[in-house]
Structure formats: C-alpha cells, structure tokens
Write a protein that holds these residues in place. Structure first.
Motif, short mmCIF file in Angstrom:
data_model
loop_
_atom_site.label_atom_id
_atom_site.label_comp_id
_atom_site.label_asym_id
_atom_site.label_seq_id
_atom_site.Cartn_x
_atom_site.Cartn_y
_atom_site.Cartn_z
N ARG A 8 -44.26 0.03 25.05
CA ARG A 8 -44.32 1.49 24.93
C ARG A 8 -43.91 1.95 23.54
O ARG A 8 -44.53 2.84 22.96
CB ARG A 8 -43.44 2.13 25.99
CG ARG A 8 -44.05 2.10 27.39
CD ARG A 8 -43.10 2.67 28.43
NE ARG A 8 -43.72 2.72 29.75
CZ ARG A 8 -43.09 3.02 30.86
NH1 ARG A 8 -41.79 3.31 30.83
NH2 ARG A 8 -43.74 3.04 32.01
N CYS A 9 -42.84 1.34 23.00
CA CYS A 9 -42.40 1.74 21.66
C CYS A 9 -43.40 1.31 20.60
O CYS A 9 -43.53 1.96 19.57
CB CYS A 9 -41.03 1.13 21.36
SG CYS A 9 -39.69 2.33 21.41
N SER A 10 -44.10 0.21 20.84
CA SER A 10 -45.08 -0.28 19.88
C SER A 10 -46.27 0.65 19.77
O SER A 10 -46.77 0.93 18.68
CB SER A 10 -45.56 -1.67 20.28
OG SER A 10 -46.60 -2.10 19.45
N SER A 11 -46.73 1.18 20.92
CA SER A 11 -47.95 1.99 20.92
C SER A 11 -47.69 3.48 20.70
O SER A 11 -48.57 4.20 20.25
CB SER A 11 -48.70 1.80 22.25
OG SER A 11 -47.86 2.10 23.35
N SER A 12 -46.48 3.94 21.03
CA SER A 12 -46.22 5.38 20.88
C SER A 12 -44.75 5.60 20.52
O SER A 12 -43.94 5.95 21.38
CB SER A 12 -46.57 6.13 22.17
OG SER A 12 -45.86 5.60 23.27
N PHE A 13 -44.41 5.40 19.26
CA PHE A 13 -43.04 5.62 18.81
C PHE A 13 -42.77 7.12 18.80
O PHE A 13 -43.60 7.90 18.33
CB PHE A 13 -42.83 5.03 17.42
CG PHE A 13 -41.38 4.91 17.06
CD1 PHE A 13 -40.66 3.81 17.48
CD2 PHE A 13 -40.75 5.87 16.31
CE1 PHE A 13 -39.30 3.68 17.16
CE2 PHE A 13 -39.41 5.76 15.98
CZ PHE A 13 -38.68 4.66 16.41
N PRO A 14 -41.61 7.56 19.33
CA PRO A 14 -41.33 8.99 19.44
C PRO A 14 -41.41 9.72 18.10
O PRO A 14 -40.66 9.38 17.18
CB PRO A 14 -39.91 9.05 20.00
CG PRO A 14 -39.62 7.69 20.49
CD PRO A 14 -40.52 6.74 19.83
N PRO A 15 -42.29 10.68 17.96
CA PRO A 15 -42.42 11.39 16.67
C PRO A 15 -41.18 12.19 16.29
O PRO A 15 -40.98 12.51 15.12
CB PRO A 15 -43.63 12.31 16.90
CG PRO A 15 -43.72 12.48 18.38
CD PRO A 15 -43.24 11.19 18.97
N ALA A 16 -40.35 12.53 17.29
CA ALA A 16 -39.15 13.33 17.01
C ALA A 16 -38.09 12.53 16.26
O ALA A 16 -37.17 13.10 15.67
CB ALA A 16 -38.56 13.87 18.32
N VAL A 17 -38.21 11.22 16.28
CA VAL A 17 -37.22 10.37 15.60
C VAL A 17 -37.73 10.09 14.18
O VAL A 17 -38.71 9.38 13.98
CB VAL A 17 -37.01 9.05 16.35
CG1 VAL A 17 -35.93 8.21 15.67
CG2 VAL A 17 -36.63 9.32 17.80
N THR A 18 -37.05 10.68 13.20
CA THR A 18 -37.47 10.53 11.80
C THR A 18 -36.27 10.16 10.94
O THR A 18 -35.13 10.08 11.43
CB THR A 18 -38.05 11.86 11.28
OG1 THR A 18 -36.99 12.83 11.17
CG2 THR A 18 -39.14 12.38 12.21
N GLU A 19 -36.52 9.95 9.64
CA GLU A 19 -35.44 9.61 8.72
C GLU A 19 -34.40 10.71 8.63
O GLU A 19 -33.25 10.48 8.29
CB GLU A 19 -35.99 9.32 7.32
CG GLU A 19 -36.75 8.02 7.20
CD GLU A 19 -38.25 8.24 7.31
OE1 GLU A 19 -38.67 9.22 7.97
OE2 GLU A 19 -39.01 7.44 6.73
#
Length: 443
Positions: free
Chosen positions: A321-332
C-alpha cells in the motif's frame, strides 16, 4: 583441498564423534552442506552425520558430554539433533541413518552432487568419498542433480536448485536445467509450507533479479507466485516486477548510503524475523514484486499459496500500500504530529515502509531520511513502554479497563513522541489537565 579437512578434523566435536563411533561400533560420515561449505572455505554453522547404527544413542551421549541439548527430529526416520553453544552463536549437529544398502547408495539419493560428499570420521586419515564428482562441481561452480529421478523423488528440489545457485554463486548444469524446464508442474503438488520455506531462502540470498529470472525461465514462477500467469504474454509485466524487486534490494543492501545516521540500526532491523523463517528484508523484496494496481488480489493469492501467517500477510499488505500510494500529506515540511500519525496508523510496520517508495522515487531521499530518523529517535511504538503504565493511569484517573483507557494511552504516547511530555510527573500533569479540559471527564 587438504586444509578444510584438517580444520574439520581439528574440531573437538568431530574428534569426539569419532571416539563415540568407535565406542558404539558404528561407522560415521560427515555429509551434506556443512562438508560442502567447509570445502569451499565458507563459514560452517552445522554438521550433518550419517550413521550405520546407534542413531539415537550416539547423539544422546554426545549431548551429555558437551553439555548440549538433544532433540528428536523424526522418530520414525531415526533423525535427531544436538544443539550446542559456540563462540559466535549456536552450532547444530544432525544425525540420521545411512539410507539404502550402503553409503554409496545414500549419496546417490541426495539432491545435488555438491551435497553428495562424505568424509569418514572413524579414522585419523580417510579419503573423501565422492562417487558423483561433487568436488569437481564445487570447483567449477555447478549445480547438478545426483540422478535422473532427483526431481521426481522430491519436487521441492526444483526450487532448491535455484536457491543453491543463488547462495553459492553457482550456475545450473545444462542437463539439470533441461530437467527443471520439463518438470515445473511437479511443484504444484508440494505443500505451501515447504514452498514458502524454500522460496524465502531464495529471497534471502543476494542477487534477487537473476533468481527471479531463473524462476521465470524455468516455468516455476507461476507455481510459486500465482499472480504471474504462465506464458510469454506476461513477460513485460514480469520484467517490471523483477526490476522493482532489484531496486528494493539495492536499498536494502546499503542502508548506510541512503540513511547515513541510521544505516547500522536499519541493517539490523531489516533482518528481524516477522514469523517463522520469514525475514523482513525478504518480505520487502516480495512486496516490491507484488506491488501495483492489482496488489490486493496478488497478496491474497500469494498468502494462500505460501501459507503466510497473519503477521507476514499484514506486513506485506502495508508495504504494498505504501509503495503504490504514499500519503501526499506527509512531506518534508510536515510537523512531528504528522510523522507520528504516519507510523501509528500503520503499526506494527515501521521504517521498512520507506524502502519501496524510495526505490521507485515516490518519496524524496530527504523525506525518507527524516521519517526514518524520527522513527528511531522520537517515535514511541505501541508495544513500547510509556512513562506511566496502564495500572498507574487507571489509579490516577479513577477509571477501569475499557476503550477509554486505550484512547488515553494513545494520547499519552503521542504527547511523549512529540516531546510535550518527558518525565513521569509531566505525564501525570498532562493526563490530569486533559481530563479537566474535556467536556466530559476521561473514562
């Protein structure tokens, strides 16, 4: 080749077994992978012995003399094991009766010629027994079956050929390869548990791309991973899957390059066992192969075929799941609260969730480094100790067991992870203040 034999004969356990063989009046031979690895100069973690008698009495007496532990592996086949401590961990010695009429027949019944050597232990100077030219195959780096019936006798040897090629860095003999290509269907009748054990040994070995390619070309791939159909029409899809597994392996092989400050800790973390013989690093490679649009279905099929348990199956699902759709809300630029909830919502998975996104460029190296650093230095896993125990919280707030206690402990864990609470006194003040400021008291 004399040096390895001298080293073996100098081993106190080997000499003691020779004395016990004389005492019980039986013949004893060192056989199998331990002898092969010694010949190759590889580290030896276990010995296998074939005995002409006293199959239980000899190992029992050995265990008593060296302070080891005796176990029956198979009462009907008279197979047993002695486990003893060594300077760098434990050492195992397995014992079994000579199969067939004599030692030569026993050696021809084995899987591959590199494992069909035997070294007598009952004399100080004895020649190596090598009826199938296994030594030559070791020198020339070749995996070759002991007989034409080898795969029919045990179809799991189809996978073992690939595994030995990977772990020893050998090629597969042309005639053996021809027999493998003719017989992939035999693997369908092998229990999933046995297939899983052998397949994960392949995943554990370095060079995952050549191993997967070998499985595909031999026709074994779809017998192990039913997500890949049999035939040329799926070659492009399989190419992509193999490439993803290879990219993941590159991250796993050199974590210090990608995570300079936490590389050593990550290397140890990746080797932990999820369940049975399933290593986390191997699950990551498998997840890279399975990830994609149809990952959920792929996971179900592979769980069934490989008889994966709940823990391994859940881990595999989180990785895909993390490989195909990493949460966009988590950023630098995300704050620590976002990082905390990223890991909390995906427990018990942890920093392994960054390997596949990093390998396929779904996250930046900077974000991956920050998340891993946060996990090791600030995060509080659910199974970790908090500043206050559940009993202390119940006594402090006057509540009992129930869902509300779990919510309170989660709140305390988040506060600790964010650095808002660092001492037991601060934890007590935090919970009391939180109780007073809620519209309804906690509990």
């Amino acid at each position: 080749m004399g040096t390895p034999f001298e080293s073996i004969r100098g081993d106190g356990r080997f000499r003691l077994i020779a004395k016990l063989a004389d005492l019980f009046g039986v013949q004893a031979f060192l056989v199998g992978g331990g002898l092969r690895d010694a010949v190759m100069g590889r580290a030896v973690r276990d010995y296998d012995f074939a005995l002409s008698g006293a199959e239980e009495e000899l190992p029992k007496e050995l265990a008593r003399l060296i302070g080891g532990h005796f176990f029956r592996l198979d009462r009907e086949r008279r197979q047993s094991r002695v486990v003893t401590s060594a300077e760098d961990g434990r050492f195992t010695l397995d014992f079994a009766p000579i199969r067939g009429r004599d030692l030569l027949e026993d050696l021809t019944l084995r899987d591959f010629t590199v494992n069909s050597l035997a070294l007598p232990v009952t004399k100080d100077i004895s020649p190596l027994v090598d009826p199938l030219d296994g030594m030559k195959d070791i020198v020339e780096g070749r995996i070759r079956v002991c007989s034409e019936r080898s795969f029919d006798d045990d179809p799991l040897r189809l996978l073992r050929a690939v595994r030995f090629a990977a772990t020893l860095g050998f090629g597969i003999d042309g005639g053996t390869w021809t027999e493998m290509v003719r017989r992939p269907h035999l693997l369908a009748g092998v229990a999933g548990e046995r297939v899983r054990e052998e397949f994960f040994l392949i995943l554990d070995a370095p060079g995952i791309a050549p191993s997967l390619e070998m499985l595909r070309k031999s026709g074994l791939m779809h017998r192990v991973l039913p997500v890949v159909a049999h035939g040329e029409e799926v070659s492009d899809d399989c190419d992509g899957r193999i490439a993803r597994a290879a990219e993941a392996e590159r991250v796993l092989e050199n974590p210090a390059f990608h995570f300079p400050d936490d590389g050593k800790e990550l290397a140890v973390y990746f080797q932990r066992r999820i369940e049975g013989g399933v290593a986390l690093s191997s699950l990551i490679k498998l997840a890279a192969f399975l990830a994609g649009e149809d990952a959920e279905r792929s996971i179900v099929l592979c769980r069934d075929r490989l008889r994966l348990g709940t823990k391994a199956g859940s881990e595999l699902q989180s990785l895909c799941r993390c490989s195909s759709s990493f949460p966009p809300a988590v950023t630098e630029r995300s704050g620590n609260r976002v990082l905390f909830r990223f890991f909390r919502d995906r427990e018990p998975a942890g920093p392994e969730l960054l390997v596949l996104p990093l390998a396929n460029n779904a996250v930046s190296p900077e974000l991956a480094v920050r998340l891993v650093s946060y996990y090791f230095h600030s995060y509080r896993p659910a199974q970790g100790d908090l500043l206050l125990t559940g009993d202390q919280v119940m006594a402090l707030l006057g509540i009992g067991q129930g869902p509300s206690l779990g919510g309170i402990l989660d709140a305390l864990r988040e506060a600790e992870a964010l650095g808002h609470v660092t001492t037991e006194a601060e934890a007590r003040d935090f919970l009391l203040k939180k109780q007073l400021t809620k519209e309804e008291p906690m509990g």
